[in-house]
Design an enzyme around this catalytic site. Structure first.
Site: not given
Length: 252
Positions: A1-3
């Protein structure tokens, strides 16, 4: 996942956007508080920004290392200012490798693009089928191994065909949902507006005067943050935001 972090509004420095807040994107690289999977975002950092008085295409910086270890980005952030910025810190979805070419934001022409989530079944046939649906031009432009870059190519094909950006993002969601679905929170911007879809992963918005900021999770405790409902389309220009429902397969 990422931000993710997307900004459009009055000119401000990268340092102010990425480092200065109490729970900045920099802090979210090692201490996210609302991430669906993964505990740190150590697999890359990227930021794109515009200077529309000089050219319509954005500048971009990417590295396949943690943001907290990137002294080059920290050094330039205080002297680069822009009215439109898209940044991300990455936690690679296994078995995707940690590499610069797979790190958001991606760029082509005036567009920047970032994706938080994953395409279900991407390594077991879905990715191949999605790539077969691309034009030869857009398929040839893919240089990395991530599902995010394929999503960007799908978006570009639709924009090339004359589809408005917000409709293009919604159409990409439809294409993936016609396969096995996935978590498809995405942001695209061209320096004058940003469009986003919240589809399976969080997105928050704050509008202050002429400034609009969108993030995976708020970077401070300001009461002005609003959580974007899942399955929503967002379009923003400086000081103005519209949010409408996105109808996904299998949702009401």
């Amino acid at each position: 996942m990422c931000r993710l972090l997307a900004y459009i509004g009055p000119s401000t420095t990268l340092h102010a956007l990425l480092y200065e807040s109490a729970h900045s994107l920099h802090e979210q690289s090692w201490a996210p508080t609302a991430q669906r999977s993964g505990v740190v975002n150590a697999d890359g950092v990227g930021v794109g920004w515009y200077d529309l008085e000089r050219r319509p295409e954005p500048a971009r910086y990417r590295a396949a290392r943690p943001m907290w270890a990137d002294r080059s980005l920290a050094s330039l952030a205080g002297v680069v200012a822009s009215t439109a910025v898209l940044a991300a810190v990455r936690s690679a979805t296994p078995p995707s490798p940690s590499e610069e070419s797979s790190t958001s934001p991606f760029t082509d022409g005036p567009w920047l693009f970032a994706h938080n989530g994953s395409v279900d079944g991407f390594r077991s046939g879905v990715g191949t089928r999605l790539r077969r649906s691309l034009s030869e031009r857009r398929d040839a432009g893919i240089v990395g191994t991530s599902d995010s870059e394929v999503l960007f190519a799908l978006f570009l094909d639709r924009v090339d065909a004359g589809m408005p950006a917000r409709e293009a993002l919604a159409s990409v969601v439809d294409a993936v949902d016609a396969e096995e679905g996935g978590h498809l929170t995405m942001v695209a911007m061209d320096g004058r507006r940003l469009v986003a879809v919240a589809a399976g992963d969080s997105l928050h918005l704050r509008t202050t005067g002429a400034a609009v900021i969108a993030m995976s999770e708020p970077h401070d405790d300001d009461a002005g943050w609003e959580s974007v409902p899942d399955a929503s389309l967002v379009e923003a220009t400086p000081g103005d935001v519209t949010c409408t429902a996105l109808h996904r397969k299998g949702t009401a």
